[in-house]
Structures are given as structure tokens and as C-alpha cells.
Write an enzyme that holds these catalytic residues in place. Structure first.
Site, PDB file in Angstrom:
ATOM      1  N   HIS A 161       5.555  -1.284  -5.315  1.00 20.49           N
ATOM      2  CA  HIS A 161       4.757  -0.208  -5.943  1.00 20.49           C
ATOM      3  C   HIS A 161       5.547   1.085  -6.116  1.00 20.49           C
ATOM      4  CE1 HIS A 161       1.125  -2.540  -5.814  1.00 20.49           C
ATOM      5  NE2 HIS A 161       1.033  -2.545  -4.519  1.00 20.49           N
TER       6      HIS A 161
ATOM      7  N   HIS B 143      -1.293  -7.617  -5.680  1.00 17.31           N
ATOM      8  CA  HIS B 143      -1.389  -6.354  -6.417  1.00 17.31           C
ATOM      9  C   HIS B 143      -0.292  -6.296  -7.480  1.00 17.31           C
ATOM     10  CE1 HIS B 143      -3.021  -5.644  -2.261  1.00 17.31           C
ATOM     11  NE2 HIS B 143      -4.053  -5.389  -3.027  1.00 17.31           N
TER      12      HIS B 143
ATOM     13  N   ASP C 180       2.701 -11.089  -5.121  1.00 19.69           N
ATOM     14  CA  ASP C 180       1.815 -10.195  -4.364  1.00 19.69           C
ATOM     15  C   ASP C 180       0.529 -10.048  -5.179  1.00 19.69           C
ATOM     16  OD1 ASP C 180       2.170  -7.710  -2.104  1.00 19.69           O
ATOM     17  OD2 ASP C 180       0.671  -7.376  -3.686  1.00 19.69           O
TER      18      ASP C 180
ATOM     19  N   ASP D  84      -0.872 -11.385   0.266  1.00 22.04           N
ATOM     20  CA  ASP D  84      -2.218 -10.791   0.281  1.00 22.04           C
ATOM     21  C   ASP D  84      -3.150 -11.422  -0.753  1.00 22.04           C
ATOM     22  OD1 ASP D  84      -0.610  -9.656  -1.653  1.00 22.04           O
ATOM     23  OD2 ASP D  84      -0.780  -7.609  -0.898  1.00 22.04           O
TER      24      ASP D  84
END
Ligand SMILES: [Zn+2]
Length: 371
Positions: free
Chosen positions: A139, A178, A176, A264
Site C-alpha cells: 500500500h 486488499h 493480498d 487476509d
């Protein structure tokens, strides 16, 4: 088959402070702990050790990334600020990214760990590698931290592979849950780096990771977002990899593949709403190993990102590393039966619709390569 494991106890000493998961401590919330804690990652390492898998791996000692390496992905002003705040009592890198005293050095070691893995694979010291690094990186933006990430570990490793090791094409596959916004932005105008992110549609960062964001300028077509609907399970993930990720990699022909390995998307994760299992991650790893063997001599590296169920991520991490190493320890995931029986694990029509749209982007890479 030899598999490297990048690990350093110092990764676990990165201090995200006291809060209630992601809510800053204050008078309205009882302090708990920050959700991005050492626990999940340390427990992966511990299960790798207790299961006996560690004896089959080559431990790779990470080095710290240099200033020059970090500055390939970040502004000097941002890097200087992190160092200054880390030298004092700590600070916040931006957007939910608190850090403590010394986190600057640990973040350098995290990025450097991914570089260490790239060098070990390119030098033939190991066939593939898992970099169990912390803090995560996907990120992080050029001038700011975000979502628990300080420095862009995977992007920095890609820059190293391209600029120092001279590879012409590198692919990043971000599983991931996200969106890998930082990696996308780092190479958005760059046709030498294919970035693919498979994530829960519009989860984090908000309004990021749309399927229509495909790259710009020379990089047009070289960014593929697959925003899967909430509730996607093993069927949707395996279909995504078979129908989009592998065809895209075949068309792009990278010389090295990096996985941004967040765990996740599991059904037990509190920061997303997907239904992956340890066996699902094992299957994705198998697909990636086969693709890497076919396309780039097996050169595959997974760099750890998120994963917030300390109880369950060790089973997912073990499954991935077992598959990379071609070793089965016999450790059973005690939740696998339950999670596999949950409704909707098989591919659903509304998930297939997204996958088909993304498959067109993967096919488009063939025409680009022909030019
Ligand atoms: Zn994540």
C-alpha cells in the site's frame, strides 16, 4: 527443489503501538493492540519450525536496503521524515500506519529482505523463496505510508531486478485481499512490469483497484485489476488464476514473478470478507509454480504482506511454503473441513462475470507483445 526463507527476528520488533485494532487509543475505546502485530507472522515462522519444514528450507539472512534502493520507490522528503520520526519516539507514516522507535531500520530490513530473495533466486542459490518480512509494503505510495505499509518492499525488489540485475520484464501477482495500490502506481506507465492485483472489490483503499484501471501511456494494458465480489471462495480464486493470471503471464513472458503474499483473503480474517482456505492458497501456489516453471525457469518469490487472523494464517503460510518446497509435513489444518463446507466456496456466476472481464485484459497483452 530448494526453497529459501527470508526471516529476521527484528521484523517482529516493529512496534505498531497500542490501539484497538485500527482505532487509535483514546477515551472512547479500550486499548487492545494494533491489528498489524507481530503475532500472525511469528506464528507462521513457529509452525514452519515445529512442523519440521524449516529443516527443508534454506534460511536467507536479509540485508538492509540502502538509501539508493529505497529512493527508487520513494521521495527523499518522505524517507527523511520516517527516519527522523523513527529516531525519536516514532510517528505515523500516513493513513493507518503507526510506527515506533527503530521502525525505520526494520522497514529497511523488510525491503532488503525482498531484495535478498531476488538475488538468491537469480543467483541460483535457491529455486524459489518466501520472504516472511514485516512491515508489509504494497500500500505504500511514493510520498506516504498507507495501510500498515512504510516502504514499498515488492516495488523496491522489482526495481532491483530491473535496474541492477538487468531483467527486461518482471511480473507482480498480488493475492493480498486488499488492492495493491502502491505497486500499481509505481509501474502504472511502465510496460516492463506487469502488475496484477486480485482483491475484494472496493475494500481497502476505498475506491481503488477498479478493473478499468489498466495502466497509462507506455504502460497501458500492463496493469490488471481483478476486483472479486465479497464472499469469493476457493472456486473463484482458482478460476481467477487459471483464466486470468496464468494467461496474462504467458502473454507477458516475465523473467521473474513476485507474489505479494497477503493471507487476509482467508475465511477467518477480520479485515475482509472472502472465504479462502489453507488448501486454497496451496492450490494457488501450485498454479503459480507451474506457470513459473513454464515461463521463467521457475523463478518465483513470495513476499509477505497482510493477514490478520493469528490463529489461521500459520496454516495458510505453511501450505504455501510446503508447496514451494515440494514437502508435506503432515500437519493438518483443523478448520479446513469446516471452511470447505461453507456455502459459496464454488465459483458463482457473478464472480465468473468479473473473471471473464479480466480475462479480456489478459488476452489483450498478446496483441501488445506482438507489436
Ligand atoms: Zn491486505
Amino acid at each position: 527443489m530448494s526453497t529459501g526463507l527470508v526471516w529476521d527476528e527484528l521484523y517482529m520488533w516493529h512496534d505498531t503501538g497500542t490501539s484497538a485494532w485500527v482505532i487509535p487509543a483514546g477515551l472512547t475505546v479500550q486499548p487492545l493492540a494494533h491489528i498489524e502485530s507481530a503475532e500472525g507472522k511469528r506464528r507462521i515462522k513457529n509452525l514452519v519450525e515445529v512442523s519440521g519444514l524449516l529443516e527443508h528450507l534454506t534460511l536467507l539472512k536479509p540485508r538492509a536496503a540502502t538509501q539508493e534502493e529505497i529512493l527508487r520507490a520513494h521521495t527523499r522528503e518522505y524517507v527523511d521524515r520516517i527516519k527522523r520520526e523513527s529516531d525519536a519516539l516514532g510517528g505515523d507514516a500516513g493513513d493507518l500506519t503507526p510506527f515506533g522507535h527503530g521502525s525505520y531500520e526494520i522497514a529497511l530490513l523488510s525491503a532488503g529482505g525482498c531484495i535478498t530473495a531476488v538475488d538468491a533466486v537469480l543467483d541460483g542459490k535457491v529455486d524459489n523463496a518466501y520472504a516472511l518480512v514485516r512491515p508489509p509494503g504494497h500500500h505504500a505510495e511514493r510520498d506516504s505510508g498507507k495501510g500498515f505499509c512504510i516502504f514499498a518492499n515488492v516495488s523496491i525488489a522489482v526495481h532491483h531486478a530491473r535496474q541492477v540485475r538487468g531483467l527486461k520484464r518482471v511480473a507482480v501477482v498480488d493475492w493480498d485481499v486488499h488492492h495493491g495500490n502502491g505497486t500499481e502506481h509505481a509501474f502504472y506507465s511502465d510496460s516492463s512490469v506487469l502488475t496484477i492485483s486480485i482483491h475484494q472489490d472496493n475494500n481497502f483503499p476505498p475506491a481503488s483497484g477498479a478493473i478499468t484501471d489498466t495502466g497509462a501511456g507506455a504502460g497501458e494494458g500492463y496493469n490488471i485489476n481483478i476486483p472479486l465480489p465479497a464472499g469469493s471462495g476457493v472456486g473463484a480464486y482458482v478460476a481467477t488464476f487459471e483464466q486470468v493470471v496464468v494467461p496474462a503471464l504467458r502473454n507477458f513472458e516475465p523473467e521473474l514473478i513476485l507474489i505479494a503474499s497477503g493471507l487476509d483473503a482467508s475465511a477467518m480474517d477480520p479485515l475482509a470478507s472472502m472465504m479462502m482456505t489453507s488448501d486454497g492458497y496451496r492450490q494457488l501456489t501450485r498454479v503459480m509454480l507451474d506457470a513459473a516453471a513454464e515461463i521463467c525457469g521457475g523463478r518465483l518469490i513470495a513476499c509477505h504482506e497482510g493477514g490478520y487472523s493469528p490463529a489461521y494464517v500459520p496454516y495458510c503460510g505453511l501450505a504455501i511454503i510446503e508447496e514451494l518446497a515440494g514437502v508435506r509435513t503432515g500437519v493438518e489444518d483443523p478448520l479446513l473441513g469446516l471452511l470447505a463446507m461453507m456455502g459459496g466456496q464454488s465459483l458463482q456466476p457473478h464472480q465468473q462475470a468479473v473473471i471473464e472481464a479480466a480475462a479480456k485484459l489478459a488476452a489483450g497483452l498478446k496483441a501488445r507483445a506482438a507489436r
